[in-house]
Scaffold this motif. Structure first.
Motif, PDB file in Angstrom:
ATOM      1  N   LYS A 242      -0.215  -0.650  13.181  1.00  0.00           N
ATOM      2  CA  LYS A 242       1.085   0.009  13.340  1.00  0.00           C
ATOM      3  C   LYS A 242       2.162  -0.695  12.518  1.00  0.00           C
ATOM      4  O   LYS A 242       3.077  -0.053  11.974  1.00  0.00           O
ATOM      5  CB  LYS A 242       1.466   0.019  14.815  1.00  0.00           C
ATOM      6  CG  LYS A 242       2.731   0.796  15.142  1.00  0.00           C
ATOM      7  CD  LYS A 242       2.972   0.790  16.642  1.00  0.00           C
ATOM      8  CE  LYS A 242       4.250   1.556  16.990  1.00  0.00           C
ATOM      9  NZ  LYS A 242       4.492   1.549  18.453  1.00  0.00           N
ATOM     10  N   GLU A 243       2.071  -1.998  12.406  1.00  0.00           N
ATOM     11  CA  GLU A 243       3.067  -2.775  11.662  1.00  0.00           C
ATOM     12  C   GLU A 243       2.868  -2.682  10.154  1.00  0.00           C
ATOM     13  O   GLU A 243       3.814  -2.901   9.402  1.00  0.00           O
ATOM     14  CB  GLU A 243       2.991  -4.240  12.099  1.00  0.00           C
ATOM     15  CG  GLU A 243       3.431  -4.467  13.547  1.00  0.00           C
ATOM     16  CD  GLU A 243       3.120  -5.866  14.040  1.00  0.00           C
ATOM     17  OE1 GLU A 243       2.511  -6.643  13.260  1.00  0.00           O
ATOM     18  OE2 GLU A 243       3.471  -6.184  15.189  1.00  0.00           O
ATOM     19  N   LYS A 244       1.675  -2.358   9.708  1.00  0.00           N
ATOM     20  CA  LYS A 244       1.361  -2.497   8.288  1.00  0.00           C
ATOM     21  C   LYS A 244       1.113  -1.177   7.565  1.00  0.00           C
ATOM     22  O   LYS A 244       1.606  -0.976   6.445  1.00  0.00           O
ATOM     23  CB  LYS A 244       0.125  -3.399   8.163  1.00  0.00           C
ATOM     24  CG  LYS A 244      -0.336  -3.672   6.738  1.00  0.00           C
ATOM     25  CD  LYS A 244      -1.450  -4.705   6.745  1.00  0.00           C
ATOM     26  CE  LYS A 244      -2.575  -4.311   7.661  1.00  0.00           C
ATOM     27  NZ  LYS A 244      -3.548  -5.381   7.889  1.00  0.00           N
ATOM     28  N   PHE A 245       0.361  -0.272   8.163  1.00  0.00           N
ATOM     29  CA  PHE A 245      -0.166   0.836   7.375  1.00  0.00           C
ATOM     30  C   PHE A 245       0.748   2.054   7.214  1.00  0.00           C
ATOM     31  O   PHE A 245       0.611   2.768   6.222  1.00  0.00           O
ATOM     32  CB  PHE A 245      -1.528   1.261   7.923  1.00  0.00           C
ATOM     33  CG  PHE A 245      -2.640   0.372   7.451  1.00  0.00           C
ATOM     34  CD1 PHE A 245      -3.171   0.511   6.179  1.00  0.00           C
ATOM     35  CD2 PHE A 245      -3.137  -0.632   8.268  1.00  0.00           C
ATOM     36  CE1 PHE A 245      -4.183  -0.323   5.724  1.00  0.00           C
ATOM     37  CE2 PHE A 245      -4.145  -1.471   7.827  1.00  0.00           C
ATOM     38  CZ  PHE A 245      -4.670  -1.321   6.549  1.00  0.00           C
ATOM     39  N   PRO A 246       1.657   2.359   8.130  1.00  0.00           N
ATOM     40  CA  PRO A 246       2.512   3.528   7.873  1.00  0.00           C
ATOM     41  C   PRO A 246       3.274   3.456   6.552  1.00  0.00           C
ATOM     42  O   PRO A 246       3.341   4.446   5.818  1.00  0.00           O
ATOM     43  CB  PRO A 246       3.453   3.525   9.082  1.00  0.00           C
ATOM     44  CG  PRO A 246       2.633   2.925  10.179  1.00  0.00           C
ATOM     45  CD  PRO A 246       1.847   1.841   9.511  1.00  0.00           C
ATOM     46  N   ALA A 247       3.816   2.304   6.222  1.00  0.00           N
ATOM     47  CA  ALA A 247       4.532   2.160   4.948  1.00  0.00           C
ATOM     48  C   ALA A 247       3.579   2.273   3.764  1.00  0.00           C
ATOM     49  O   ALA A 247       3.910   2.885   2.739  1.00  0.00           O
ATOM     50  CB  ALA A 247       5.267   0.828   4.911  1.00  0.00           C
ATOM     51  N   LEU A 248       2.387   1.714   3.898  1.00  0.00           N
ATOM     52  CA  LEU A 248       1.412   1.803   2.811  1.00  0.00           C
ATOM     53  C   LEU A 248       0.943   3.240   2.616  1.00  0.00           C
ATOM     54  O   LEU A 248       0.721   3.685   1.493  1.00  0.00           O
ATOM     55  CB  LEU A 248       0.213   0.891   3.109  1.00  0.00           C
ATOM     56  CG  LEU A 248       0.495  -0.612   3.083  1.00  0.00           C
ATOM     57  CD1 LEU A 248      -0.706  -1.385   3.609  1.00  0.00           C
ATOM     58  CD2 LEU A 248       0.848  -1.073   1.672  1.00  0.00           C
ATOM     59  N   ARG A 249       0.817   3.981   3.699  1.00  0.00           N
ATOM     60  CA  ARG A 249       0.359   5.364   3.593  1.00  0.00           C
ATOM     61  C   ARG A 249       1.383   6.241   2.869  1.00  0.00           C
ATOM     62  O   ARG A 249       1.010   7.235   2.240  1.00  0.00           O
ATOM     63  CB  ARG A 249       0.051   5.934   4.981  1.00  0.00           C
ATOM     64  CG  ARG A 249      -0.891   7.129   4.954  1.00  0.00           C
ATOM     65  CD  ARG A 249      -1.036   7.751   6.317  1.00  0.00           C
ATOM     66  NE  ARG A 249      -1.816   6.983   7.245  1.00  0.00           N
ATOM     67  CZ  ARG A 249      -3.149   7.086   7.358  1.00  0.00           C
ATOM     68  NH1 ARG A 249      -3.830   7.897   6.575  1.00  0.00           N
ATOM     69  NH2 ARG A 249      -3.782   6.357   8.259  1.00  0.00           N
ATOM     70  N   GLU A 250       2.649   5.863   2.958  1.00  0.00           N
ATOM     71  CA  GLU A 250       3.660   6.615   2.217  1.00  0.00           C
ATOM     72  C   GLU A 250       3.417   6.548   0.716  1.00  0.00           C
ATOM     73  O   GLU A 250       3.629   7.520  -0.008  1.00  0.00           O
ATOM     74  CB  GLU A 250       5.061   6.074   2.542  1.00  0.00           C
ATOM     75  CG  GLU A 250       5.526   6.398   3.953  1.00  0.00           C
ATOM     76  CD  GLU A 250       6.922   5.889   4.214  1.00  0.00           C
ATOM     77  OE1 GLU A 250       7.576   5.422   3.249  1.00  0.00           O
ATOM     78  OE2 GLU A 250       7.380   5.955   5.364  1.00  0.00           O
ATOM     79  N   ASP A 251       2.963   5.382   0.237  1.00  0.00           N
ATOM     80  CA  ASP A 251       2.687   5.212  -1.184  1.00  0.00           C
ATOM     81  C   ASP A 251       1.281   5.637  -1.569  1.00  0.00           C
ATOM     82  O   ASP A 251       1.019   5.957  -2.736  1.00  0.00           O
ATOM     83  CB  ASP A 251       2.892   3.741  -1.584  1.00  0.00           C
ATOM     84  CG  ASP A 251       4.338   3.301  -1.455  1.00  0.00           C
ATOM     85  OD1 ASP A 251       5.232   4.169  -1.538  1.00  0.00           O
ATOM     86  OD2 ASP A 251       4.580   2.096  -1.271  1.00  0.00           O
ATOM     87  N   PHE A 252       0.369   5.614  -0.602  1.00  0.00           N
ATOM     88  CA  PHE A 252      -1.039   5.960  -0.860  1.00  0.00           C
ATOM     89  C   PHE A 252      -1.482   6.966   0.210  1.00  0.00           C
ATOM     90  O   PHE A 252      -2.183   6.606   1.168  1.00  0.00           O
ATOM     91  CB  PHE A 252      -1.914   4.706  -0.833  1.00  0.00           C
ATOM     92  CG  PHE A 252      -1.537   3.659  -1.835  1.00  0.00           C
ATOM     93  CD1 PHE A 252      -2.046   3.689  -3.123  1.00  0.00           C
ATOM     94  CD2 PHE A 252      -0.651   2.644  -1.490  1.00  0.00           C
ATOM     95  CE1 PHE A 252      -1.691   2.727  -4.049  1.00  0.00           C
ATOM     96  CE2 PHE A 252      -0.289   1.676  -2.408  1.00  0.00           C
ATOM     97  CZ  PHE A 252      -0.809   1.719  -3.689  1.00  0.00           C
ATOM     98  N   PRO A 253      -1.105   8.225   0.071  1.00  0.00           N
ATOM     99  CA  PRO A 253      -1.375   9.213   1.131  1.00  0.00           C
ATOM    100  C   PRO A 253      -2.851   9.501   1.350  1.00  0.00           C
ATOM    101  O   PRO A 253      -3.215  10.058   2.392  1.00  0.00           O
ATOM    102  CB  PRO A 253      -0.629  10.462   0.644  1.00  0.00           C
ATOM    103  CG  PRO A 253      -0.420  10.255  -0.815  1.00  0.00           C
ATOM    104  CD  PRO A 253      -0.300   8.782  -1.023  1.00  0.00           C
ATOM    105  N   ASP A 254      -3.719   9.124   0.395  1.00  0.00           N
ATOM    106  CA  ASP A 254      -5.153   9.346   0.586  1.00  0.00           C
ATOM    107  C   ASP A 254      -5.836   8.153   1.253  1.00  0.00           C
ATOM    108  O   ASP A 254      -7.068   8.116   1.356  1.00  0.00           O
ATOM    109  CB  ASP A 254      -5.833   9.665  -0.745  1.00  0.00           C
ATOM    110  CG  ASP A 254      -5.628   8.586  -1.803  1.00  0.00           C
ATOM    111  OD1 ASP A 254      -4.695   7.758  -1.658  1.00  0.00           O
ATOM    112  OD2 ASP A 254      -6.391   8.568  -2.786  1.00  0.00           O
ATOM    113  N   LEU A 255      -5.070   7.188   1.719  1.00  0.00           N
ATOM    114  CA  LEU A 255      -5.608   6.061   2.467  1.00  0.00           C
ATOM    115  C   LEU A 255      -6.324   6.574   3.714  1.00  0.00           C
ATOM    116  O   LEU A 255      -5.854   7.470   4.397  1.00  0.00           O
ATOM    117  CB  LEU A 255      -4.443   5.143   2.846  1.00  0.00           C
ATOM    118  CG  LEU A 255      -4.693   3.846   3.611  1.00  0.00           C
ATOM    119  CD1 LEU A 255      -3.495   2.916   3.393  1.00  0.00           C
ATOM    120  CD2 LEU A 255      -4.886   4.048   5.104  1.00  0.00           C
TER     121      LEU A 255
END
Length: 200
Positions: A69-82
């Motif tokens: 929850k602390e890490k991946f939402p922001a990363l998913r914004e840049d990499f939506p196919d994560l």
């Protein structure tokens, strides 16, 4: 050196090495390497996860809901196919966050958790795929449905609760002697065939 650059170099090299080893093993087993999926186990350092994404890795496994929850939402914004898998135990009080965050939950292991997942999926309208965790070694210190109970549990999850159970996550006995693990594989195969052939 910028830590982000250092992570990028190390992780890119590690990913190349891992992909090469997977390709070799797949060919030895007469399998198409493309058919083999693998996840990178989570790092608590966001820069390391970003470096892996920038190197082409898209499938990640995370042990803890809070860290994801602390890490991946922001990363998913840049990499939506994560694609994010929960590979650690799931407590019922974390179900809401888990359903929102993960694409696959690999540790469905008890009726109470199944009921909580159904309730939250119905509420949220989001249905991550589920794997039933099977304790193929029947070890009391490990979580997971026993092999002889897997078929009935999966049927209840799919037929009564309508959960998207798509496979099994099996845990063999830990041993320093790999041949000792081999008895677990026929159990896994029988459990898979019994549980899923009726829905093919």
């Amino acid at each position: 050196m910028d830590p982000r650059t250092e992570y990028s170099v190390d992780i890119a090299d590690a990913l190349r090495s891992t992909r090469s080893r997977i390709a070799t093993a797949a060919c030895d087993a007469r399998r198409d390497p493309v058919s083999v999926g693998w996840s990178r186990y989570r790092s608590s350092i966001r820069a390391a996860a970003r470096a892996a994404l920038e190197a082409g890795q898209r499938l990640f496994g995370e042990n803890r809901v809070q860290e994801a929850k602390e890490k991946f939402p922001a990363l998913r914004e840049d990499f939506p196919d994560l694609r994010l898998h929960l590979i650690g135990p799931l407590q019922t009080n974390k179900v809401r966050d888990a359903v929102a965050l993960f694409d696959v939950i690999e540790t469905l292991d008890r009726p109470r958790l199944a009921e909580a997942l159904k309730k939250e999926m119905d509420r949220a309208g989001r249905r991550p795929d589920l794997l039933v965790q099977v304790n193929t070694g029947a070890e009391p210190q490990k979580a997971g449905v026993l092999p002889q109970e897997a078929d009935a549990f999966i049927e209840a999850c799919r037929e009564r609760l309508g959960l998207p159970v798509v496979g099994l996550m099996c845990i063999p006995r830990w041993t320093k002697n790999p041949p000792c693990i081999s008895p677990c594989w026929p159990i896994w195969r029988r459990a898979t065939d019994s549980a899923f052939c009726r829905w093919e």
